[in-house]
Design an enzyme around this catalytic site. Sequence first.
Site, PDB file in Angstrom:
ATOM      1  N   LYS A  13       0.589  -1.265  -0.201  1.00 18.36           N
ATOM      2  CA  LYS A  13      -0.295  -0.266   0.320  1.00 18.36           C
ATOM      3  C   LYS A  13       0.343   0.921   0.089  1.00 18.36           C
ATOM      4  O   LYS A  13      -0.109   2.400  -1.092  1.00 18.36           O
ATOM      5  CB  LYS A  13      -1.265   0.120   1.204  1.00 18.36           C
ATOM      6  CG  LYS A  13      -1.740  -0.785   1.449  1.00 18.36           C
ATOM      7  CD  LYS A  13      -2.751  -0.710   2.571  1.00 18.36           C
ATOM      8  CE  LYS A  13      -2.330  -0.773   3.918  1.00 18.36           C
ATOM      9  NZ  LYS A  13      -1.497  -1.991   4.308  1.00 18.36           N
ATOM     10  N   ARG A  88      -9.217   0.708   8.272  1.00 14.96           N
ATOM     11  CA  ARG A  88      -8.857  -0.476   9.343  1.00 14.96           C
ATOM     12  C   ARG A  88      -9.808  -0.761   9.998  1.00 14.96           C
ATOM     13  O   ARG A  88     -10.369  -2.746  10.099  1.00 14.96           O
ATOM     14  CB  ARG A  88      -7.812  -0.313  10.148  1.00 14.96           C
ATOM     15  CG  ARG A  88      -6.409   0.161   8.990  1.00 14.96           C
ATOM     16  CD  ARG A  88      -5.264  -0.427   9.993  1.00 14.96           C
ATOM     17  NE  ARG A  88      -4.286  -1.278   9.858  1.00 14.96           N
ATOM     18  CZ  ARG A  88      -3.193  -0.327   9.338  1.00 14.96           C
ATOM     19  NH1 ARG A  88      -2.967   0.463   8.886  1.00 14.96           N
ATOM     20  NH2 ARG A  88      -1.682  -1.450   9.242  1.00 14.96           N
ATOM     21  N   ARG A 123      11.634  -5.865   4.632  1.00 20.68           N
ATOM     22  CA  ARG A 123      11.367  -4.219   4.654  1.00 20.68           C
ATOM     23  C   ARG A 123      11.770  -2.957   5.578  1.00 20.68           C
ATOM     24  O   ARG A 123      12.535  -4.140   6.570  1.00 20.68           O
ATOM     25  CB  ARG A 123       9.827  -4.413   4.966  1.00 20.68           C
ATOM     26  CG  ARG A 123       9.493  -2.761   4.785  1.00 20.68           C
ATOM     27  CD  ARG A 123       7.846  -2.069   4.277  1.00 20.68           C
ATOM     28  NE  ARG A 123       6.722  -2.915   6.278  1.00 20.68           N
ATOM     29  CZ  ARG A 123       6.017  -3.326   6.315  1.00 20.68           C
ATOM     30  NH1 ARG A 123       4.746  -2.935   4.889  1.00 20.68           N
ATOM     31  NH2 ARG A 123       5.234  -3.333   6.922  1.00 20.68           N
ATOM     32  N   ARG A 156      10.876  -2.117  11.493  1.00 16.96           N
ATOM     33  CA  ARG A 156      10.218  -1.837  11.917  1.00 16.96           C
ATOM     34  C   ARG A 156       9.720  -2.729  12.829  1.00 16.96           C
ATOM     35  O   ARG A 156      10.167  -3.998  12.087  1.00 16.96           O
ATOM     36  CB  ARG A 156       8.553  -1.247  11.368  1.00 16.96           C
ATOM     37  CG  ARG A 156       9.015   0.033  10.827  1.00 16.96           C
ATOM     38  CD  ARG A 156       7.471   0.310   9.615  1.00 16.96           C
ATOM     39  NE  ARG A 156       6.531  -0.568   9.892  1.00 16.96           N
ATOM     40  CZ  ARG A 156       5.391  -0.386   9.371  1.00 16.96           C
ATOM     41  NH1 ARG A 156       5.519   0.395   7.930  1.00 16.96           N
ATOM     42  NH2 ARG A 156       4.437  -0.711   9.584  1.00 16.96           N
ATOM     43  N   ARG A 167      -0.314  -9.473  13.134  1.00 15.10           N
ATOM     44  CA  ARG A 167      -1.487  -8.503  12.381  1.00 15.10           C
ATOM     45  C   ARG A 167      -1.782  -8.743  11.253  1.00 15.10           C
ATOM     46  O   ARG A 167      -2.872  -8.578  10.784  1.00 15.10           O
ATOM     47  CB  ARG A 167       0.021  -7.150  11.939  1.00 15.10           C
ATOM     48  CG  ARG A 167       0.496  -6.532  12.805  1.00 15.10           C
ATOM     49  CD  ARG A 167       1.587  -5.596  12.139  1.00 15.10           C
ATOM     50  NE  ARG A 167       1.311  -4.818  11.441  1.00 15.10           N
ATOM     51  CZ  ARG A 167       2.825  -3.944  10.272  1.00 15.10           C
ATOM     52  NH1 ARG A 167       3.845  -4.235  10.818  1.00 15.10           N
ATOM     53  NH2 ARG A 167       2.123  -2.864   9.938  1.00 15.10           N
TER      54      ARG A 167
HETATM   55  P1  AMP Z   1       1.257   0.828   8.663  1.00 14.06           P
HETATM   56  O1  AMP Z   1       2.625   1.299   8.584  1.00 14.06           O
HETATM   57  O2  AMP Z   1      -0.096   1.093   7.985  1.00 14.06           O
HETATM   58  O3  AMP Z   1       1.193  -0.923   8.615  1.00 14.06           O
HETATM   59  O4  AMP Z   1       0.552   0.876  10.121  1.00 14.06           O
HETATM   60  C1  AMP Z   1       0.835   0.147  11.049  1.00 14.06           C
HETATM   61  C2  AMP Z   1       0.752   0.095  13.188  1.00 14.06           C
HETATM   62  O5  AMP Z   1       0.317   2.165  12.740  1.00 14.06           O
HETATM   63  C3  AMP Z   1      -0.403  -0.255  12.444  1.00 14.06           C
HETATM   64  O6  AMP Z   1      -0.391  -1.857  12.721  1.00 14.06           O
HETATM   65  C4  AMP Z   1      -1.493  -0.260  13.482  1.00 14.06           C
HETATM   66  O7  AMP Z   1      -0.714   0.024  14.971  1.00 14.06           O
HETATM   67  C5  AMP Z   1      -1.802   1.623  13.508  1.00 14.06           C
HETATM   68  N1  AMP Z   1      -2.287   2.115  12.264  1.00 14.06           N
HETATM   69  C6  AMP Z   1      -1.761   2.700  11.286  1.00 14.06           C
HETATM   70  N2  AMP Z   1      -3.281   2.908  10.426  1.00 14.06           N
HETATM   71  C7  AMP Z   1      -4.353   2.803  11.698  1.00 14.06           C
HETATM   72  C8  AMP Z   1      -5.395   2.940  11.904  1.00 14.06           C
HETATM   73  N3  AMP Z   1      -5.829   2.712  10.556  1.00 14.06           N
HETATM   74  N4  AMP Z   1      -6.574   2.318  12.657  1.00 14.06           N
HETATM   75  C9  AMP Z   1      -5.756   1.592  13.608  1.00 14.06           C
HETATM   76  N5  AMP Z   1      -4.260   1.169  13.557  1.00 14.06           N
HETATM   77  C10 AMP Z   1      -3.656   1.469  12.773  1.00 14.06           C
END
Ligand code: AMP
Length: 212
Positions: A13, A88, A123, A156, A167
């Site tokens: 994404k 999400r 990553r 990360r 996740r």
């Molecule tokens: P990402 O970089 O999009 O994979 O997000 C990393 C982490 O940020 C996720 O595993 C969640 O802990 C948090 N996070 C990011 N976006 C959201 C969202 N829309 N709702 C809830 N948690 C989020």
Amino acid sequence: MNLILLGAPGAGKGTQAELLSKKLGIPAVSTGNILREAIRNGTQIGNIAKEYMDHGKLVPDDVIIRIVRDRVSRKDCVAGFILDGVPRTIHQAQGLERMRVPIDHVISIEIDDSVIEKRMTGRRVCSRCGASYHIVANPPRTEGVCNACGSELITRADDKAETVRHRLEIFHGETEPLKDYYVHQGKLCLVQGDASIEEANEAILMAIGVQP
Ligand code: AMP
């Protein structure tokens, strides 16, 4: 044009959001990047989010909805935006609807869990600007260094194998139902995420009616 990119963690994404942002001239809004920046800056939201993120859990919906409302009301989003990693949950999607920001297309990047687990260990993200790389599929020009800002690339904490599995469970339980939600609105397009970055990008552009 207002777009949503749905997909499991590691589906691509972030990479596709950046490519689309350049092509369409509208910003990519990544809640993950906004939260990581808040953590780096030690803000109140960052302090709340850190616990959840480090354990691969979702940050509470009300925090996310507030972040998105602030971000999409900025001037640079007037011509459109690409939401990367949000909504999400169904509750977040309903929160977006209450903001009265019409969504034109929802792209779901489809990919098997087994491919994702392999992918995420490779990553790397920039410790400063959040740009995303992969040691095989999308390596930086200089190993360990961000192309965009020259800062150090890191793995990360939430990309560890056990956290990735957790996740993915959350994705299937909480986020995947959004596909049905947007099918009912006639907005969902499915794109294969295990193709190359360029092929996936082309498929997305065709799905939203833009010449690649
Ligand atoms: P990402 O970089 O999009 O994979 O997000 C990393 C982490 O940020 C996720 O595993 C969640 O802990 C948090 N996070 C990011 N976006 C959201 C969202 N829309 N709702 C809830 N948690 C989020």
